[in-house]
Design a protein around this motif. Structure first.
Motif, PDB file in Angstrom:
ATOM      1  N   TYR A  79      81.350 146.255  16.749  1.00 25.63           N
ATOM      2  CA  TYR A  79      81.376 145.985  18.188  1.00 25.63           C
ATOM      3  C   TYR A  79      81.524 147.281  18.975  1.00 25.63           C
ATOM      4  N   GLY A  95      86.499 130.118  19.986  1.00 23.29           N
ATOM      5  CA  GLY A  95      85.310 129.584  19.338  1.00 23.29           C
ATOM      6  C   GLY A  95      85.140 128.107  19.638  1.00 23.29           C
ATOM      7  N   ASN A 152      75.730 135.973  18.074  1.00 24.65           N
ATOM      8  CA  ASN A 152      77.158 136.237  18.280  1.00 24.65           C
ATOM      9  C   ASN A 152      77.813 136.923  17.078  1.00 24.65           C
ATOM     10  N   GLY A 153      76.986 137.294  16.084  1.00 21.36           N
ATOM     11  CA  GLY A 153      77.545 137.933  14.891  1.00 21.36           C
ATOM     12  C   GLY A 153      78.202 136.948  13.942  1.00 21.36           C
ATOM     13  N   LEU A 154      77.824 135.671  14.065  1.00 24.37           N
ATOM     14  CA  LEU A 154      78.431 134.641  13.215  1.00 24.37           C
ATOM     15  C   LEU A 154      77.411 134.122  12.212  1.00 24.37           C
ATOM     16  N   ILE A 180      78.218 143.177  20.677  1.00 27.62           N
ATOM     17  CA  ILE A 180      77.841 143.545  19.315  1.00 27.62           C
ATOM     18  C   ILE A 180      77.055 144.854  19.296  1.00 27.62           C
ATOM     19  N   LYS A 240      74.646 144.306  13.606  1.00 27.57           N
ATOM     20  CA  LYS A 240      74.944 143.089  12.842  1.00 27.57           C
ATOM     21  C   LYS A 240      73.929 142.906  11.729  1.00 27.57           C
ATOM     22  N   SER A 288      85.063 138.560  26.274  1.00 31.56           N
ATOM     23  CA  SER A 288      85.775 139.178  25.152  1.00 31.56           C
ATOM     24  C   SER A 288      85.960 140.682  25.350  1.00 31.56           C
ATOM     25  N   GLN A 315      82.756 134.935  11.221  1.00 34.75           N
ATOM     26  CA  GLN A 315      82.252 136.272  11.525  1.00 34.75           C
ATOM     27  C   GLN A 315      81.571 136.859  10.292  1.00 34.75           C
ATOM     28  N   VAL A 360      79.530 143.269  10.895  1.00 36.54           N
ATOM     29  CA  VAL A 360      79.274 143.294  12.333  1.00 36.54           C
ATOM     30  C   VAL A 360      80.185 144.349  12.968  1.00 36.54           C
ATOM     31  N   CYS A 375      79.615 139.837  28.183  1.00 33.89           N
ATOM     32  CA  CYS A 375      80.356 139.751  26.922  1.00 33.89           C
ATOM     33  C   CYS A 375      81.046 138.405  26.761  1.00 33.89           C
ATOM     34  N   PRO A 385      83.160 135.082  18.773  1.00 33.28           N
ATOM     35  CA  PRO A 385      82.676 136.445  18.580  1.00 33.28           C
ATOM     36  C   PRO A 385      83.771 137.445  18.938  1.00 33.28           C
TER      37      PRO A 385
END
Ligand SMILES: [Zn+2]
Length: 374
Positions: free
Chosen positions: A158, A123, A207-209, A197, A200, A193, A152, A156, A190, A240
């Motif tokens: 993935y 992050g 980024n799902g944050l 996602i 969400k 990672s 996060q 969410v 991605c 993420p």
């Protein structure tokens, strides 16, 4: 005593940047955890080499290390190269091994830290400033600071990235005059990672944050200076997916004290006394960190005398003792006198006792300054 960074990498102090890199590459291969499973000594050496490389590969850090040694980074709280974790070390590898590990460009390493060739995304870092008083700096302090960091969001979900098949990397084969070259690059779909996602909540970003306010406790060691930066690991923004959070970088600012002036680990205090107090002797309360201190002044004390209160300064950042509090004695000469006072001083003008007779112990100002710095 910490081992010398040059010794760890087995190079001389005049090593070039390329030699530093080459030496580290050799050590990293020799001690890599995948090659030495369960060998704590090898892991220790692996971390030491990474720390040495982190400092010696950075011209700024290297210059500080060459000048101050390990003291340049010590003091707890995670200064500079003091506290590398495995994620930091592996993130360094892109630079060393040309970003081609995992994918096959560099044989011998199947995976890093069990990630199966997948890079753990980190992050972003957060930066804050913290203002400290002299008292807080003198003894160290724990600060609780409200930080708005991205975490996060709940709910969410993935799914495996279709572009890279969850590997986080894509390999590309190109034909060159040297033959077929295989290179690996971070998957752009991605971000490395291996996951994208699926679902969400509406308040989460792409980024799902989502932003959350959190109170972070920061241990500030004694002896820090204005402009220094502390690192609180993993208190930056979340990454993420299954990545690791970034770091919280804390910039130190210092507040001026009303009466105490700092110089390194020593403090200076200007004390003014009257002629009568200088002649007759007195006791005075002066400011010190953590409260007032009473000091005794002998009868006949000279203006310009410096009294040293040992250990009453700032606790040293490298942990070796404390500085002193230096009290500078200034005798105040009255500017206005009534008739009676004027008569008295006129009568004393040619008096033997009032004639200056400096002794060896009444050192000149310049000798005292020389003493203080020797
Ligand atoms: Zn991908």
């Amino acid at each position: 005593m910490k081992e010398d960074y040059y010794d760890i990498l087995g190079i001389g102090k005049n090593a070039t940047a390329a030699e530093v890199k080459k030496a580290y590459r050799k050590k990293a291969i020799e001690y890599h955890p995948d090659k030495n499973p369960g060998d704590a000594k090898a892991e220790e050496m692996f971390k030491k080499a990474a720390e040495a490389y982190e400092v010696l590969s950075d011209p700024n850090k290297k210059a500080r290390y060459d000048q101050y040694g390990h003291a340049a980074f010590e003091g707890g709280g995670g200064f500079g190269g003091g506290s590398m974790n495995m994620d930091d070390i592996f993130s360094q590898f892109g630079d060393i091994f040309g970003g081609a590990f995992g994918g096959g460009g560099f044989s011998g390493f199947s995976g890093f830290g069990g990630g199966g060739g997948q890079r753990r995304v980190k992050g972003s870092n957060l930066r804050i400033r913290v203002k400290l008083t002299l008292e807080e700096i003198a003894n160290g302090v724990e600060k609780k600071i409200k930080v708005r960091r991205k975490v996060q969001a709940e709910g969410v979900t993935y799914q495996t990235c279709g572009t890279c098949g969850g590997r986080g990397q894509v390999t590309k084969i190109t034909n060159t005059i040297l033959g077929r070259m295989q290179t690996a690059a971070t998957c752009s779909a991605c971000g490395g990672s291996g996951q994208i996602i699926d679902k969400k909540p509406s308040d989460a970003d792409a980024n799902g944050l989502k932003v959350s306010e959190e109170t972070v406790s920061i241990n500030i060691p004694a002896g820090v200076e204005d402009g220094m930066q502390l690192k609180v690991p993993n208190k930056g923004n979340d990454a993420p997916g299954n990545g690791v959070p970034g770091d919280l970088l804390v910039a130190i600012e210092t507040e001026e004290h009303e009466t105490l002036k700092r110089e390194g680990d020593n403090l200076h205090y200007d004390l003014y006394i009257s002629i009568s107090e200088a002649v007759l002797g007195t006791s005075k309360e002066i400011d010190a960190v953590g409260g007032k201190v009473r000091i005794k002044l002998e009868a006949g004390i000279q203006s310009g005398k410096i009294l040293r209160l040992r250990g009453k300064g700032i606790t040293s950042l490298n942990g070796y003792g404390s500085g002193d509090l230096l009290v500078h004695v200034n005798v105040w000469t009255p500017k206005e006198l009534n008739k009676e006072q004027k008569d008295f001083f006129e009568r004393m003008q040619n008096n033997e006792n009032f004639e200056p007779k400096p002794e060896k112990s009444d050192k000149s100002f310049f000798e005292k300054v020389k003493d203080m710095f020797s």
